[in-house]
Scaffold this motif. Structure first.
Motif, PDB file in Angstrom:
ATOM      1  N   ALA A  80      38.131  41.162  41.604  1.00 20.85           N
ATOM      2  CA  ALA A  80      38.791  42.426  41.265  1.00 20.85           C
ATOM      3  C   ALA A  80      40.279  42.302  40.949  1.00 20.85           C
ATOM      4  O   ALA A  80      40.839  43.195  40.304  1.00 20.85           O
ATOM      5  N   TYR A  81      40.934  41.211  41.380  1.00 17.79           N
ATOM      6  CA  TYR A  81      42.394  41.142  41.280  1.00 17.79           C
ATOM      7  C   TYR A  81      42.871  39.761  40.817  1.00 17.79           C
ATOM      8  O   TYR A  81      42.197  38.755  41.064  1.00 17.79           O
ATOM      9  N   PRO A  82      44.055  39.700  40.215  1.00 21.28           N
ATOM     10  CA  PRO A  82      44.723  38.408  40.077  1.00 21.28           C
ATOM     11  C   PRO A  82      44.940  37.843  41.489  1.00 21.28           C
ATOM     12  O   PRO A  82      45.234  38.609  42.419  1.00 21.28           O
ATOM     13  N   TYR A  83      44.796  36.559  41.648  1.00 26.64           N
ATOM     14  CA  TYR A  83      44.810  36.013  43.003  1.00 26.64           C
ATOM     15  C   TYR A  83      45.446  34.633  43.054  1.00 26.64           C
ATOM     16  O   TYR A  83      45.615  33.951  42.037  1.00 26.64           O
ATOM     17  N   GLN A  84      45.790  34.254  44.261  1.00 30.47           N
ATOM     18  CA  GLN A  84      46.132  32.884  44.584  1.00 30.47           C
ATOM     19  C   GLN A  84      45.540  32.577  45.954  1.00 30.47           C
ATOM     20  O   GLN A  84      45.393  33.474  46.794  1.00 30.47           O
TER      21      GLN A  84
END
Length: 282
Positions: free
Chosen positions: A152-156
């Motif tokens: 669902a999201y940009p992530y690291q």
């Protein structure tokens, strides 16, 4: 919600290292990491109940800073966190959520999901903290929850590594997600709450990153322990060392502190060091 502290600083970890940010630290956590560097927000949660309007006003004190970090503790268990994140996003700011990824996002406003699943090295001592070890181990790895975040999201990903064997564990965890995780999205951080301990692991961890294609993540904020934090002189001490009680102004320059600097005692193992008034010390 229970807020441990709100402060203006420089992001010390991850892809946004060096970016001026306002940090909102909630108090309370569903894990108990053995090496936690913010025990006042986890092992012994302290803070002040604050409404969303108050928190937004504190953030607005830094109009040129467009990044806000919701951290903890575990911010996703804080009552009202969804409403707070939405209000921050509505103000036009970038929202990073630092989470262990044990709680579903449920549509929360987020521009960067900073996911830090815990490895076995974080488990509490089984003798001293037997009950918490069982709860911690049952909670720390939730692959379905992690998938919900990365879908669902940009992530690291940020993994705290204490020994070379940890790499095999984290690779097994990533494989269990059944997703294509680019290796540059996986940041490996040396475990430690002192610069000396971090440096002792930095060389071999950097070599492992080179060999496997992961990103080495230095921990800028912990390298600043010998400097001044918001005008308060800092002496290098053992992890968890307590300093005498000291009151400061709520709007101390460089750091907006909720309540006392120390509440019951001043602790210097905050996840992010306020750099606004730091000066080098010999």
């Amino acid at each position: 919600m229970l807020i441990s502290e709100i402060f203006h600083s420089i992001q010390g970890e991850g892809e946004l290292t060096g970016v001026p940010s306002v940090f909102v630290r909630t108090s309370g956590c569903n894990l108990r990491c053995a090496w936690c560097d913010t025990p006042y927000a986890s092992w012994n949660p302290e803070g002040t109940l604050r409404k969303t309007d108050f928190i937004l006003a504190e953030i607005d004190r830094h109009p040129t800073t467009r990044h806000v970090v919701l951290t903890g503790g575990e911010p996703m268990i804080a009552k009202g966190i969804t409403e707070l994140a939405a209000a921050i996003r509505a103000s036009g700011r970038h929202v990073t959520i630092e989470t262990a990824a044990t709680i579903l996002p449920d549509g929360i406003a987020c521009d960067l999901a900073s996911l830090s699943p815990k490895l076995l090295n974080a488990a509490p001592d089984p003798v001293e903290h037997g009950a918490w070890r069982k709860r911690h181990e049952a909670t720390r790895w939730q692959p379905d929850v992690v998938r919900a975040w990365i879908d669902a999201y940009p992530y690291q990903f940020k993994f705290v590594v204490s020994r070379p064997e940890d790499i095999d564990e984290l690779e097994s965890m990533l494989a269990a997600l059944k997703r294509e995780i680019p290796r540059h999205k996986v940041l490996l951080m040396p475990e430690g709450v002192t610069p000396e301990r971090i440096r002792s692991r930095a060389v071999w961890l950097a070599e492992l990153c080179k060999a496997r294609g992961y990103r080495y993540a230095h921990r800028l904020h912990l390298e600043q322990r010998r400097r001044s934090v918001a005008g308060l002189a800092v002496r290098q001490q053992a992890p968890g060392h307590r300093y005498p009680r000291r009151e400061v102004d709520h709007h101390d320059e460089g750091r907006a502190v909720v309540g006392r600097v120390d509440r019951k005692s001043t602790r210097l193992n905050s996840s992010h060091v306020a750099l606004s008034r730091m000066t080098s010390s010999a």
